[in-house]
Design a protein around this motif. Structure first.
Motif, PDB file in Angstrom:
ATOM      1  N   ARG A  16     -21.144 -22.265 -23.764  1.00 41.07           N
ATOM      2  CA  ARG A  16     -21.104 -23.484 -22.889  1.00 41.07           C
ATOM      3  C   ARG A  16     -19.525 -24.032 -22.534  1.00 41.07           C
ATOM      4  NH1 ARG A  16     -24.884 -23.217 -26.446  1.00 41.07           N
ATOM      5  NH2 ARG A  16     -26.953 -23.407 -25.618  1.00 41.07           N
ATOM      6  N   LEU A  17     -18.849 -24.372 -23.500  1.00 41.88           N
ATOM      7  CA  LEU A  17     -17.533 -24.724 -23.198  1.00 41.88           C
ATOM      8  C   LEU A  17     -16.415 -23.555 -22.700  1.00 41.88           C
ATOM      9  CD1 LEU A  17     -15.331 -27.000 -23.048  1.00 41.88           C
ATOM     10  CD2 LEU A  17     -14.716 -26.440 -25.454  1.00 41.88           C
ATOM     11  N   ARG A  38     -18.761 -12.473 -28.431  1.00 40.14           N
ATOM     12  CA  ARG A  38     -19.403 -11.401 -29.474  1.00 40.14           C
ATOM     13  C   ARG A  38     -20.239 -10.474 -28.498  1.00 40.14           C
ATOM     14  NH1 ARG A  38     -22.712 -14.605 -33.673  1.00 40.14           N
ATOM     15  NH2 ARG A  38     -23.726 -15.313 -31.876  1.00 40.14           N
ATOM     16  N   ASP A  76     -17.998 -24.045 -34.188  1.00 43.36           N
ATOM     17  CA  ASP A  76     -17.086 -24.623 -35.006  1.00 43.36           C
ATOM     18  C   ASP A  76     -17.183 -23.406 -36.623  1.00 43.36           C
ATOM     19  OD1 ASP A  76     -16.651 -26.331 -33.548  1.00 43.36           O
ATOM     20  OD2 ASP A  76     -17.184 -27.816 -34.987  1.00 43.36           O
ATOM     21  N   PHE A 125     -20.915 -30.358 -22.813  1.00 39.08           N
ATOM     22  CA  PHE A 125     -21.013 -29.084 -21.716  1.00 39.08           C
ATOM     23  C   PHE A 125     -22.419 -28.725 -22.321  1.00 39.08           C
ATOM     24  CE2 PHE A 125     -16.728 -29.960 -22.019  1.00 39.08           C
ATOM     25  CZ  PHE A 125     -16.221 -29.780 -20.616  1.00 39.08           C
ATOM     26  N   ARG A 128     -24.586 -23.237 -20.130  1.00 38.11           N
ATOM     27  CA  ARG A 128     -23.917 -21.948 -20.209  1.00 38.11           C
ATOM     28  C   ARG A 128     -23.161 -21.607 -18.604  1.00 38.11           C
ATOM     29  NH1 ARG A 128     -23.893 -18.276 -24.652  1.00 38.11           N
ATOM     30  NH2 ARG A 128     -24.788 -19.431 -26.486  1.00 38.11           N
TER      31      ARG A 128
HETATM   32  N1  LIG Z   1     -20.524 -27.623 -25.725  1.00 33.32           N
HETATM   33  C1  LIG Z   1     -19.873 -28.818 -25.977  1.00 33.32           C
HETATM   34  O1  LIG Z   1     -20.226 -29.754 -25.281  1.00 33.32           O
HETATM   35  C2  LIG Z   1     -18.347 -29.014 -26.518  1.00 33.32           C
HETATM   36  C3  LIG Z   1     -17.831 -30.154 -26.392  1.00 33.32           C
HETATM   37  C4  LIG Z   1     -16.589 -29.965 -26.935  1.00 33.32           C
HETATM   38  C5  LIG Z   1     -16.162 -29.129 -27.977  1.00 33.32           C
HETATM   39  N2  LIG Z   1     -16.994 -28.072 -27.948  1.00 33.32           N
HETATM   40  C6  LIG Z   1     -16.285 -27.132 -28.825  1.00 33.32           C
HETATM   41  O2  LIG Z   1     -16.471 -25.679 -28.047  1.00 33.32           O
HETATM   42  C7  LIG Z   1     -16.556 -24.777 -29.234  1.00 33.32           C
HETATM   43  C8  LIG Z   1     -17.628 -23.872 -28.788  1.00 33.32           C
HETATM   44  O3  LIG Z   1     -18.925 -24.817 -28.488  1.00 33.32           O
HETATM   45  P1  LIG Z   1     -19.953 -24.454 -27.522  1.00 33.32           P
HETATM   46  O4  LIG Z   1     -20.926 -25.602 -27.357  1.00 33.32           O
HETATM   47  O5  LIG Z   1     -19.376 -23.745 -26.259  1.00 33.32           O
HETATM   48  O6  LIG Z   1     -20.818 -23.203 -28.461  1.00 33.32           O
HETATM   49  P2  LIG Z   1     -21.590 -22.062 -27.553  1.00 33.32           P
HETATM   50  O7  LIG Z   1     -22.363 -22.383 -26.269  1.00 33.32           O
HETATM   51  O8  LIG Z   1     -22.656 -21.661 -28.795  1.00 33.32           O
HETATM   52  O9  LIG Z   1     -20.734 -20.829 -27.305  1.00 33.32           O
HETATM   53  C9  LIG Z   1     -20.064 -20.151 -28.362  1.00 33.32           C
HETATM   54  C10 LIG Z   1     -19.912 -18.885 -28.021  1.00 33.32           C
HETATM   55  O10 LIG Z   1     -19.052 -18.043 -28.896  1.00 33.32           O
HETATM   56  C11 LIG Z   1     -19.650 -16.945 -29.083  1.00 33.32           C
HETATM   57  N3  LIG Z   1     -19.469 -16.204 -30.272  1.00 33.32           N
HETATM   58  C12 LIG Z   1     -19.703 -16.822 -31.598  1.00 33.32           C
HETATM   59  N4  LIG Z   1     -19.486 -16.123 -32.666  1.00 33.32           N
HETATM   60  C13 LIG Z   1     -18.197 -15.486 -32.030  1.00 33.32           C
HETATM   61  C14 LIG Z   1     -17.578 -14.692 -32.576  1.00 33.32           C
HETATM   62  N5  LIG Z   1     -17.432 -14.320 -34.064  1.00 33.32           N
HETATM   63  N6  LIG Z   1     -16.607 -13.734 -32.183  1.00 33.32           N
HETATM   64  C15 LIG Z   1     -16.788 -14.040 -30.596  1.00 33.32           C
HETATM   65  N7  LIG Z   1     -17.643 -14.883 -29.956  1.00 33.32           N
HETATM   66  C16 LIG Z   1     -18.253 -15.547 -30.731  1.00 33.32           C
HETATM   67  C17 LIG Z   1     -21.156 -16.852 -28.777  1.00 33.32           C
HETATM   68  O11 LIG Z   1     -21.713 -15.660 -28.372  1.00 33.32           O
HETATM   69  P3  LIG Z   1     -23.418 -15.636 -28.536  1.00 33.32           P
HETATM   70  O12 LIG Z   1     -23.790 -16.124 -26.998  1.00 33.32           O
HETATM   71  O13 LIG Z   1     -23.477 -14.214 -28.688  1.00 33.32           O
HETATM   72  O14 LIG Z   1     -23.699 -16.532 -29.634  1.00 33.32           O
HETATM   73  C18 LIG Z   1     -21.103 -17.888 -27.718  1.00 33.32           C
HETATM   74  O15 LIG Z   1     -20.815 -17.072 -26.487  1.00 33.32           O
HETATM   75  C19 LIG Z   1     -16.918 -25.294 -30.557  1.00 33.32           C
HETATM   76  O16 LIG Z   1     -15.717 -25.240 -31.282  1.00 33.32           O
HETATM   77  C20 LIG Z   1     -17.401 -26.571 -30.232  1.00 33.32           C
HETATM   78  O17 LIG Z   1     -17.218 -27.514 -31.229  1.00 33.32           O
HETATM   79  C21 LIG Z   1     -18.151 -27.928 -27.438  1.00 33.32           C
END
Ligand SMILES: NC(=O)c1ccc[n+]([C@@H]2O[C@H](COP(=O)([O-])OP(=O)(O)OC[C@H]3O[C@@H](n4cnc5c(N)ncnc54)[C@H](OP(=O)(O)O)[C@@H]3O)[C@@H](O)[C@H]2O)c1
Length: 286
Positions: A16-17, A38, A76, A125, A128
């Motif tokens: 997402r982010l 991943r 995280d 966010f 995706r």
């Molecule tokens: N989304 C928000 O609103 C938001 C706002 C502020 C901060 N954040 C921060 O941004 C970060 C990501 O959050 P998100 O919401 O974007 O999460 P997300 O949508 O779940 O995306 C995470 C991505 O990382 C991949 N991944 C997981 N484990 C991995 C690994 N070991 N090596 C490489 N890639 C890996 C996942 O792959 P898969 O698709 O295969 O699972 C996915 O594509 C977090 O630290 C969160 O706290 C998010």
């Protein structure tokens, strides 16, 4: 720090982010060289959407050869382990985007000689699909020793965002504040929808009826002070109405408790001039 055009940026985690950040950086004129994840297919999709020049690295480790500044936009719980598994070298800058974690999550990168930082957009966010415009007008929490901290401040500015520095800040409380303002708003909407149904109204009409109300108040909160944004029975010192609400909500004790807790929070900022009304509201709301 290399000049902006020479700085090679990589994003690990095409979620997402990561998707929104990668596209926002490229649109702001940054030299995004590679994305990885991943699932190589997700990284390829994102790289493809960004046009020529952006590589889908076959693995997160492979990305480090093509990037100076690396954003780890993974969940995280994966940050520390991923950071420990990557071949960092001096000259790399490792940056996570978690509001809840300090720089100790990147200790392995730091031990290998990389500079470490945090870039936390105070924004939701939910998709995706890349939504780069979501950075405009928000604030990003930034942490990192100079020159990385300043570089991240500059990046936030180029994305249209302001900055709050997080050095020395209690990160758990900071993140709780963000959760109260974002996720808990969803909880509040869920509670309001339950009260809507408890009143005998059709549950499926709750969103259409309460959504615009919520949106209008959110806009007011963003535009004026909390005191000015507050209307309703607590602000007016209308004790009888608050009493009636609490009596009716006794049918759902969790709703009554939430109403009391939030009502007490309102009373802290409500300009109730009548001392008697204030004392009675305080007794009701606790
Ligand atoms: N989304 C928000 O609103 C938001 C706002 C502020 C901060 N954040 C921060 O941004 C970060 C990501 O959050 P998100 O919401 O974007 O999460 P997300 O949508 O779940 O995306 C995470 C991505 O990382 C991949 N991944 C997981 N484990 C991995 C690994 N070991 N090596 C490489 N890639 C890996 C996942 O792959 P898969 O698709 O295969 O699972 C996915 O594509 C977090 O630290 C969160 O706290 C998010």
């Amino acid at each position: 720090v290399a000049e902006r055009e020479q700085l090679r940026i990589g994003v690990i985690g095409a979620g997402r982010l990561g998707a929104s950040l990668a596209v926002a950086l490229a649109r702001a004129g940054y030299h995004l060289t590679a994305v990885a994840g991943r699932d190589p297919a997700a990284a390829e999709r994102l790289a493809g959407a960004m046009g020529p020049g952006v590589l889908a690295a076959p693995s997160p480790a492979g990305l480090l050869a093509n990037a100076d500044l690396v954003f780890l936009t993974v969940p995280d719980a994966a940050i520390e382990g991923l950071s420990a598994a990557l071949p960092w070298e001096p000259g790399h800058m490792a940056v996570h985007c978690s509001g809840a974690l300090g720089l100790d999550a990147l200790l392995a990168a730091s031990r290998a000689g990389a500079a470490t930082g945090c870039f936390h957009p105070l924004q939701s966010f939910p998709s995706r699909e890349p939504e780069p415009a979501r950075f405009r007008g928000i604030v990003c929490g930034v942490e990192g020793r100079e020159p990385l901290g300043g570089l991240l401040e500059g990046i936030a500015g180029d994305l249209g965002a302001g900055v709050v520095r997080l050095e020395g800040i209690d990160r758990a409380v900071y993140h709780a504040a963000a959760v109260l303002a974002s996720n808990c708003l969803v909880g509040l909407a869920a509670a309001a929808s339950r009260a809507w149904a408890l009143a005998g109204l059709p549950p499926e009409s709750a969103r259409a009826a309460l959504g615009p109300l919520l949106l209008a108040v959110a806009r007011n909160i963003n535009a004026v002070s909390l005191e000015e944004a507050l209307t309703g029975p607590v602000a007016r010192g209308d004790v009888a109405t608050v009493e009636a609400h609490l009596a009716a909500l006794a049918r759902d004790p969790a709703l009554a408790a939430l109403y009391r807790e939030l009502g007490a929070e309102l009373l802290r900022i409500a300009p109730v001039a009548d001392d008697h009304a204030r004392a009675r509201l305080l007794a009701l709301l606790g």
